[in-house]
Design a protein around this motif. Structure first.
Motif, PDB file in Angstrom:
ATOM      1  N   VAL A  27      49.130  39.984  41.982  1.00  0.00           N
ATOM      2  CA  VAL A  27      48.550  40.186  43.199  1.00  0.00           C
ATOM      3  C   VAL A  27      48.029  41.625  43.361  1.00  0.00           C
ATOM      4  CG1 VAL A  27      48.324  39.910  45.855  1.00  0.00           C
ATOM      5  CG2 VAL A  27      49.098  38.195  44.704  1.00  0.00           C
ATOM      6  N   VAL A  28      49.300  42.611  43.281  1.00  0.00           N
ATOM      7  CA  VAL A  28      48.656  43.982  43.116  1.00  0.00           C
ATOM      8  C   VAL A  28      47.660  44.276  42.167  1.00  0.00           C
ATOM      9  CG1 VAL A  28      49.998  46.151  42.841  1.00  0.00           C
ATOM     10  CG2 VAL A  28      51.038  44.522  44.357  1.00  0.00           C
ATOM     11  N   GLU A  29      48.056  43.656  40.957  1.00  0.00           N
ATOM     12  CA  GLU A  29      46.997  44.037  40.039  1.00  0.00           C
ATOM     13  C   GLU A  29      45.670  43.651  40.182  1.00  0.00           C
ATOM     14  OE1 GLU A  29      48.500  42.213  36.376  1.00  0.00           O
ATOM     15  OE2 GLU A  29      50.416  43.245  36.372  1.00  0.00           O
ATOM     16  N   LEU A  30      45.484  42.356  40.781  1.00  0.00           N
ATOM     17  CA  LEU A  30      43.907  42.178  41.182  1.00  0.00           C
ATOM     18  C   LEU A  30      43.557  42.881  42.358  1.00  0.00           C
ATOM     19  CD1 LEU A  30      44.627  38.229  41.200  1.00  0.00           C
ATOM     20  CD2 LEU A  30      43.158  39.564  39.588  1.00  0.00           C
ATOM     21  N   LEU A  31      44.345  43.291  43.328  1.00  0.00           N
ATOM     22  CA  LEU A  31      43.709  44.039  44.222  1.00  0.00           C
ATOM     23  C   LEU A  31      43.636  45.459  43.807  1.00  0.00           C
ATOM     24  CD1 LEU A  31      46.225  42.868  47.297  1.00  0.00           C
ATOM     25  CD2 LEU A  31      43.794  42.327  46.969  1.00  0.00           C
ATOM     26  N   THR A  32      44.138  46.138  42.868  1.00  0.00           N
ATOM     27  CA  THR A  32      43.973  47.338  42.474  1.00  0.00           C
ATOM     28  C   THR A  32      42.841  47.329  41.560  1.00  0.00           C
ATOM     29  OG1 THR A  32      46.295  47.809  42.416  1.00  0.00           O
ATOM     30  CG2 THR A  32      44.916  49.261  40.811  1.00  0.00           C
ATOM     31  N   GLN A  33      42.781  46.285  40.796  1.00  0.00           N
ATOM     32  CA  GLN A  33      41.395  46.228  39.916  1.00  0.00           C
ATOM     33  C   GLN A  33      40.134  45.910  40.728  1.00  0.00           C
ATOM     34  OE1 GLN A  33      41.560  42.719  37.165  1.00  0.00           O
ATOM     35  NE2 GLN A  33      39.551  43.345  36.388  1.00  0.00           N
ATOM     36  N   VAL A  34      39.967  45.287  41.611  1.00  0.00           N
ATOM     37  CA  VAL A  34      38.978  45.214  42.582  1.00  0.00           C
ATOM     38  C   VAL A  34      38.530  46.559  43.283  1.00  0.00           C
ATOM     39  CG1 VAL A  34      39.865  44.209  44.689  1.00  0.00           C
ATOM     40  CG2 VAL A  34      37.440  43.594  44.193  1.00  0.00           C
ATOM     41  N   THR A  35      39.504  46.969  43.740  1.00  0.00           N
ATOM     42  CA  THR A  35      39.577  48.490  44.430  1.00  0.00           C
ATOM     43  C   THR A  35      38.882  49.412  43.534  1.00  0.00           C
ATOM     44  OG1 THR A  35      41.044  47.786  46.122  1.00  0.00           O
ATOM     45  CG2 THR A  35      40.427  50.301  45.773  1.00  0.00           C
ATOM     46  N   GLU A  36      39.552  49.512  42.454  1.00  0.00           N
ATOM     47  CA  GLU A  36      38.915  50.624  41.252  1.00  0.00           C
ATOM     48  C   GLU A  36      37.594  50.274  40.574  1.00  0.00           C
ATOM     49  OE1 GLU A  36      40.497  53.415  40.613  1.00  0.00           O
ATOM     50  OE2 GLU A  36      41.832  52.902  42.309  1.00  0.00           O
ATOM     51  N   SER A  37      37.188  48.948  40.401  1.00  0.00           N
ATOM     52  CA  SER A  37      36.058  48.430  39.793  1.00  0.00           C
ATOM     53  C   SER A  37      34.873  48.533  40.764  1.00  0.00           C
ATOM     54  CB  SER A  37      36.213  47.179  39.018  1.00  0.00           C
ATOM     55  OG  SER A  37      36.340  46.300  40.077  1.00  0.00           O
ATOM     56  N   PHE A  83      37.487  38.128  43.163  1.00  0.00           N
ATOM     57  CA  PHE A  83      38.874  38.653  43.711  1.00  0.00           C
ATOM     58  C   PHE A  83      39.160  38.153  45.188  1.00  0.00           C
ATOM     59  CE2 PHE A  83      37.061  41.616  40.756  1.00  0.00           C
ATOM     60  CZ  PHE A  83      38.112  41.851  40.058  1.00  0.00           C
ATOM     61  N   PHE A  84      38.040  37.869  46.170  1.00  0.00           N
ATOM     62  CA  PHE A  84      38.747  37.449  47.215  1.00  0.00           C
ATOM     63  C   PHE A  84      38.872  35.833  47.392  1.00  0.00           C
ATOM     64  CE2 PHE A  84      35.940  41.117  48.782  1.00  0.00           C
ATOM     65  CZ  PHE A  84      36.954  42.022  48.802  1.00  0.00           C
TER      66      PHE A  84
END
Length: 84
Positions: A27-37, A83-84
């Motif tokens: 979950v942390v990885e997915l939230l980081t990915q959507v924020t960064e991308s 991602f949501f």
């Protein structure tokens, strides 16, 4: 990241995601990915921080935006929708 001035309004969201301990890091990885991308490039985005509970059952996201309208525009954008 958007530059803000001392008197600019700030809207803060605190979201708590309940997760199975084996899924916390994902979950942390997915939230980081959507924020960064995509999310961090959206007008009105100020900042985001992620926090993991020590028992592995929660991920907390602290996000700041310039307005509810700009946040909603990001939510209506199709790029972060998967991602949501």
């Amino acid at each position: 990241m958007t530059q803000i001035k001392a008197n600019d309004p700030i809207l803060t969201f605190i979201n708590v995601f309940k997760v199975e301990p084996e899924n916390q890091e994902r979950v942390v990885e997915l939230l980081t990915q959507v924020t960064e991308s995509s999310v961090k490039f959206t007008p009105g985005f100020i900042s985001c921080a992620l926090h993991k509970s020590t028992d592995g059952t929660k991920v907390t996201m602290y996000a700041q935006w310039q307005s509810l309208e700009l946040y909603q525009a990001m939510r209506d954008d199709p790029r972060p929708l998967p991602f949501f």
